[in-house]
Scaffold this motif. Structure first.
Motif, PDB file in Angstrom:
ATOM      1  N   VAL A  91       0.830  -1.209   0.000  1.00  0.00           N
ATOM      2  CA  VAL A  91       0.000   0.000   0.000  1.00  0.00           C
ATOM      3  C   VAL A  91       0.861   1.254   0.000  1.00  0.00           C
ATOM      4  CG1 VAL A  91      -1.764   1.278   1.281  1.00  0.00           C
ATOM      5  CG2 VAL A  91      -1.919  -1.200   1.109  1.00  0.00           C
ATOM      6  N   VAL A  92       1.939   1.259   0.778  1.00  0.00           N
ATOM      7  CA  VAL A  92       2.780   2.460   0.853  1.00  0.00           C
ATOM      8  C   VAL A  92       3.501   2.749  -0.459  1.00  0.00           C
ATOM      9  CG1 VAL A  92       3.096   2.334   3.353  1.00  0.00           C
ATOM     10  CG2 VAL A  92       4.727   1.181   1.846  1.00  0.00           C
ATOM     11  N   SER A  93       3.623   1.747  -1.325  1.00  0.00           N
ATOM     12  CA  SER A  93       4.308   1.939  -2.604  1.00  0.00           C
ATOM     13  C   SER A  93       3.376   2.374  -3.731  1.00  0.00           C
ATOM     14  CB  SER A  93       4.993   0.641  -3.031  1.00  0.00           C
ATOM     15  OG  SER A  93       5.940   0.253  -2.073  1.00  0.00           O
ATOM     16  N   LEU A  94       2.093   2.285  -3.487  1.00  0.00           N
ATOM     17  CA  LEU A  94       1.132   2.654  -4.525  1.00  0.00           C
ATOM     18  C   LEU A  94       1.089   4.162  -4.714  1.00  0.00           C
ATOM     19  CD1 LEU A  94      -1.845   0.331  -3.469  1.00  0.00           C
ATOM     20  CD2 LEU A  94      -0.365   0.039  -5.471  1.00  0.00           C
ATOM     21  N   ALA A  95       0.737   4.584  -5.915  1.00  0.00           N
ATOM     22  CA  ALA A  95       0.512   6.004  -6.168  1.00  0.00           C
ATOM     23  C   ALA A  95      -0.654   6.476  -5.298  1.00  0.00           C
ATOM     24  CB  ALA A  95       0.188   6.218  -7.646  1.00  0.00           C
ATOM     25  N   ARG A  96      -0.657   7.752  -4.962  1.00  0.00           N
ATOM     26  CA  ARG A  96      -1.706   8.287  -4.094  1.00  0.00           C
ATOM     27  C   ARG A  96      -3.098   8.028  -4.639  1.00  0.00           C
ATOM     28  NH1 ARG A  96       1.724  13.678  -3.045  1.00  0.00           N
ATOM     29  NH2 ARG A  96       2.701  13.022  -1.099  1.00  0.00           N
ATOM     30  N   MET A  97      -3.279   8.222  -5.929  1.00  0.00           N
ATOM     31  CA  MET A  97      -4.596   7.987  -6.527  1.00  0.00           C
ATOM     32  C   MET A  97      -4.979   6.520  -6.403  1.00  0.00           C
ATOM     33  SD  MET A  97      -7.400   8.831  -7.878  1.00  0.00           S
ATOM     34  CE  MET A  97      -7.271  10.543  -8.366  1.00  0.00           C
ATOM     35  N   ASP A  98      -4.036   5.623  -6.608  1.00  0.00           N
ATOM     36  CA  ASP A  98      -4.327   4.198  -6.522  1.00  0.00           C
ATOM     37  C   ASP A  98      -4.698   3.799  -5.095  1.00  0.00           C
ATOM     38  OD1 ASP A  98      -3.746   4.213  -9.199  1.00  0.00           O
ATOM     39  OD2 ASP A  98      -1.812   3.184  -8.993  1.00  0.00           O
ATOM     40  N   ARG A  99      -3.994   4.354  -4.123  1.00  0.00           N
ATOM     41  CA  ARG A  99      -4.342   4.099  -2.715  1.00  0.00           C
ATOM     42  C   ARG A  99      -5.756   4.591  -2.418  1.00  0.00           C
ATOM     43  NH1 ARG A  99       1.000   5.511  -1.033  1.00  0.00           N
ATOM     44  NH2 ARG A  99       0.361   7.675  -0.840  1.00  0.00           N
ATOM     45  N   ALA A 100      -6.059   5.785  -2.868  1.00  0.00           N
ATOM     46  CA  ALA A 100      -7.387   6.362  -2.628  1.00  0.00           C
ATOM     47  C   ALA A 100      -8.474   5.510  -3.288  1.00  0.00           C
ATOM     48  CB  ALA A 100      -7.441   7.803  -3.121  1.00  0.00           C
ATOM     49  N   LEU A 101      -8.229   5.081  -4.523  1.00  0.00           N
ATOM     50  CA  LEU A 101      -9.186   4.232  -5.221  1.00  0.00           C
ATOM     51  C   LEU A 101      -9.434   2.930  -4.462  1.00  0.00           C
ATOM     52  CD1 LEU A 101      -7.888   4.804  -8.838  1.00  0.00           C
ATOM     53  CD2 LEU A 101     -10.292   5.044  -8.169  1.00  0.00           C
ATOM     54  N   LEU A 102      -8.363   2.252  -4.083  1.00  0.00           N
ATOM     55  CA  LEU A 102      -8.514   0.974  -3.374  1.00  0.00           C
ATOM     56  C   LEU A 102      -9.200   1.154  -2.026  1.00  0.00           C
ATOM     57  CD1 LEU A 102      -5.148  -0.759  -4.258  1.00  0.00           C
ATOM     58  CD2 LEU A 102      -7.434  -1.684  -4.688  1.00  0.00           C
ATOM     59  N   ARG A 103      -8.813   2.156  -1.277  1.00  0.00           N
ATOM     60  CA  ARG A 103      -9.432   2.370   0.032  1.00  0.00           C
ATOM     61  C   ARG A 103     -10.926   2.665  -0.098  1.00  0.00           C
ATOM     62  NH1 ARG A 103      -4.501   6.082   2.362  1.00  0.00           N
ATOM     63  NH2 ARG A 103      -3.218   4.368   3.180  1.00  0.00           N
ATOM     64  N   CYS A 104     -11.282   3.539  -1.008  1.00  0.00           N
ATOM     65  CA  CYS A 104     -12.694   3.896  -1.185  1.00  0.00           C
ATOM     66  C   CYS A 104     -13.500   2.706  -1.690  1.00  0.00           C
ATOM     67  CB  CYS A 104     -12.840   5.071  -2.152  1.00  0.00           C
ATOM     68  SG  CYS A 104     -12.294   6.654  -1.509  1.00  0.00           S
ATOM     69  N   GLY A 105     -12.988   2.022  -2.694  1.00  0.00           N
ATOM     70  CA  GLY A 105     -13.707   0.879  -3.243  1.00  0.00           C
ATOM     71  C   GLY A 105     -13.879  -0.232  -2.229  1.00  0.00           C
TER      72      GLY A 105
END
Length: 160
Positions: A91-105
């Motif tokens: 998770v810490v290596s993901l791009a910010r947008m990708d983290r936000a997408l995964l967390r929200c979804g």
């Protein structure tokens, strides 16, 4: 009466379309708020309230608040679920947008009982494709699908 390619549309069909549009708008607002909070200037809740200042639809506001509130509340647990479902993508290596997408979804799949998991997955996969691209679309589909299957299996194995 308005008509579509298949003939006249009922009031119920139009209401269903309006509800789907509202829920899509809510997901985009939640995503924007969680993403912007990744930069650390303001909290996701404060950012969302700023965005909602111009939003008049209570359905949009309700779902957006639910998603953002649960992302904030369950962030560590969400990150642990993401790591368990896709250990090759820390998770810490993901791009910010990708983290936000995964967390929200993931948050909607796990904590929004009003939304069937397949609907939430389809909507978040489409948002991932739009805001990040095809690799993230595939990752989103894999993570959300695995978590939804695990959650279903847990429900079936739990005696009532």
């Amino acid at each position: 009466m308005a008509s579509g390619p298949d003939g006249p549309r009922s009031r119920r069909d139009r209401a269903s379309d309006d509800r789907a549009r509202s829920r899509r708008a809510a997901r985009r607002l939640a995503l924007a708020s969680v993403f912007e909070a990744e930069f650390g200037q303001r909290t996701a809740d404060a950012i969302l309230e700023r965005h909602l200042g111009t939003e008049g639809d209570p359905d949009v506001a309700g779902l957006a608040r639910e998603i953002v509130g649960n992302v904030v509340l369950y962030r560590d647990a969400l990150d642990a679920r993401i790591t368990a479902a896709a250990p090759q993508y820390p998770v810490v290596s993901l791009a910010r947008m990708d983290r936000a997408l995964l967390r929200c979804g993931l948050c909607e799949v796990l904590h929004s009982p009003a939304t069937p998991a397949p609907v939430a997955i389809a909507e978040w996969v489409e948002l991932a494709r739009t805001y990040s691209g095809d690799p993230m679309r595939r990752l989103m589909n894999g993570v959300l699908g695995r978590v939804a299957r695990d959650q279903d299996a847990t429900r079936r194995d739990t005696p009532v």
